[in-house]
Design an enzyme around this catalytic site. Structure first.
Site, PDB file in Angstrom:
ATOM      1  CB  CYS A 129       4.272  -0.941   5.346  1.00 11.51           C
ATOM      2  SG  CYS A 129       3.974  -2.555   5.286  1.00 11.51           S
ATOM      3  CG  HIS A 239       6.170  -0.511   9.697  1.00 12.03           C
ATOM      4  ND1 HIS A 239       4.779   0.254   9.634  1.00 12.03           N
ATOM      5  CD2 HIS A 239       5.803  -1.446   8.953  1.00 12.03           C
ATOM      6  CE1 HIS A 239       3.709  -0.629   8.917  1.00 12.03           C
ATOM      7  NE2 HIS A 239       4.503  -1.740   8.563  1.00 12.03           N
ATOM      8  CD  GLU A 241       5.111   3.069  11.478  1.00 10.88           C
ATOM      9  OE1 GLU A 241       5.833   3.406  10.639  1.00 10.88           O
ATOM     10  OE2 GLU A 241       4.641   1.999  11.442  1.00 10.88           O
TER      11      GLU A 241
END
Ligand SMILES: *[C@@H]1O[C@H](CO)[C@@H](O)[C@H](O)[C@H]1NC(C)=O
Ligand SMILES: *[C@@H]1O[C@H](CO)[C@@H](O)[C@H](O)[C@H]1NC(C)=O
Ligand SMILES: *[C@@H]1O[C@H](CO)[C@@H](O)[C@H](O)[C@H]1NC(C)=O
Length: 312
Positions: A129, A239, A241
């Site tokens: 990001c 993202h 994660e």
């Protein structure tokens, strides 16, 4: 006699590992990855910088240990740390990619990584990001981002044909690639994007990166995944994660394939770090640097992160 045997045995193994190194196949099964901190929006005592814990868990889930990379350190300190760790991740967030201490540190590690990799000293870099946006600025030297309507939405990836043979995706299971291409498994939390038009119009970016996936907000097509052609440098505007580790927004996907996406992405990057042979000068210095020296705070009731590490 026993001692001599142990000594010989260990010498034998040192010779073996050296032989493997010289063939360029040595694998470091204890990778330590730096995660860059960034300034908090409103600083308070003991809380001047932070790392979202999801990045730490993400890397740990694939067999890495994490070292927080503090902001506002000198280039000399960063250079010493660079020689000790096996890769670095620039997280998402809200810091300025032009003037923040996050941007400054990212610039130093980017430069060190280019130099090291050019000399055959493998050192992978990942941007998520904001970190992705930072990488594109570092590579192009230019502000090329455009506003998009992507501040809280999960999307399927529109893979380019280059993704098939990419280092990042070539070992992903076929069925997961199909899910990624057809289901909204990648979470986007950004107001700025690099449009494919701007990417194509910039020679530095075009030469340096391969686009592996794109997305659109309905109006504007933007670059969502890249890998560098000649360097182990990677970026996602989305993202990886969050799927497994963040529950703070309804649009974060948690299906079995969403969770597999988190782990396959982590597995890929940690494997890249296993190719780096950097090492702390001593075990004590390694222990003192690890994130285990800090405790995350539960912040999920009022922020986008379930848990956050705060630093002075
Ligand atoms: C970093 O340095 C800047 C500029 O000197 C300062 O404003 C900021 O408070 C520092 N942040 C931290 C976390 O030390
Ligand atoms: C932005 O995207 C969302 C869907 O993610 C949509 O509901 C909304 O209407 C869009 N807003 C604008 C201004 O296009
Ligand atoms: C995927 O990208 C291609 C190439 O830019 C484009 O032609 C196509 O419309 C995109 N598909 C979707 C679903 O966005």
């Amino acid at each position: 006699m026993k001692l001599v045997c142990v000594a010989l045995f260990s010498l034998f193994f040192q010779i073996i590992s050296f032989a493997v190194v010289s063939e360029g196949q040595k694998i470091n099964d204890s990778p330590v990855i730096g995660v860059l901190a960034q300034e908090v929006y409103s600083p308070s005592p003991g809380k001047n910088a932070y790392i979202a814990a999801s990045y730490v868990k993400y890397l740990e889930s694939a067999g890495a240990r994490v070292v927080p990379v503090m902001i506002n350190r000198t280039e000399e300190e960063y250079t010493i740390l660079f020689r000790s760790i096996n890769g670095i991740l620039f997280p998402g967030g809200g810091a300025s990619i032009f003037s923040s201490s996050y941007a400054k540190a990212a610039g130093i590690f980017y430069k060190l990584a280019l130099e090291a990799n050019s000399k055959g000293d493998y050192f992978p870099v990942w941007g998520t990001c904001l970190g992705f946006e930072q990488l594109t600025l570092l590579t192009s030297g230019k502000s090329l981002l455009s506003r998009t309507n992507t501040s809280g939405v999960a999307l399927p990836l529109n893979f380019t044909k280059e993704s098939k043979d990419s280092r990042m995706f070539k070992d992903f299971p076929e069925d997961l690639m199909t899910s990624l291409a057809n289901e909204p498994l990648t979470e986007n939390s950004h107001q700025w994007s690099l449009t494919t038009a701007r990417f194509s119009g910039n020679e530095k970016l075009r030469k340096f990166y391969q686009i592996l996936s794109t997305n659109t907000d309905g109006q504007t097509e933007f670059v969502s995944t890249v890998e560098a052609n000649d360097f182990p440098i990677y970026g996602t505007q989305w993202h990886p994660e969050k799927n497994a580790f963040e529950w703070t927004h309804v649009y974060i996907p948690h299906s079995p394939d969403a969770i597999r996406t988190t782990f396959y992405m982590a597995h890929f990057f940690v494997n890249e770090a296993r190719k780096s042979l950097h090492k702390f000068p001593s075990q004590k210095e390694e222990q003192n640097a690890l994130i285990y020296n800090y405790q995350p705070t539960y912040t999920g009731k009022k922020s986008s992160f379930e848990q956050t590490y705060y630093f002075d």
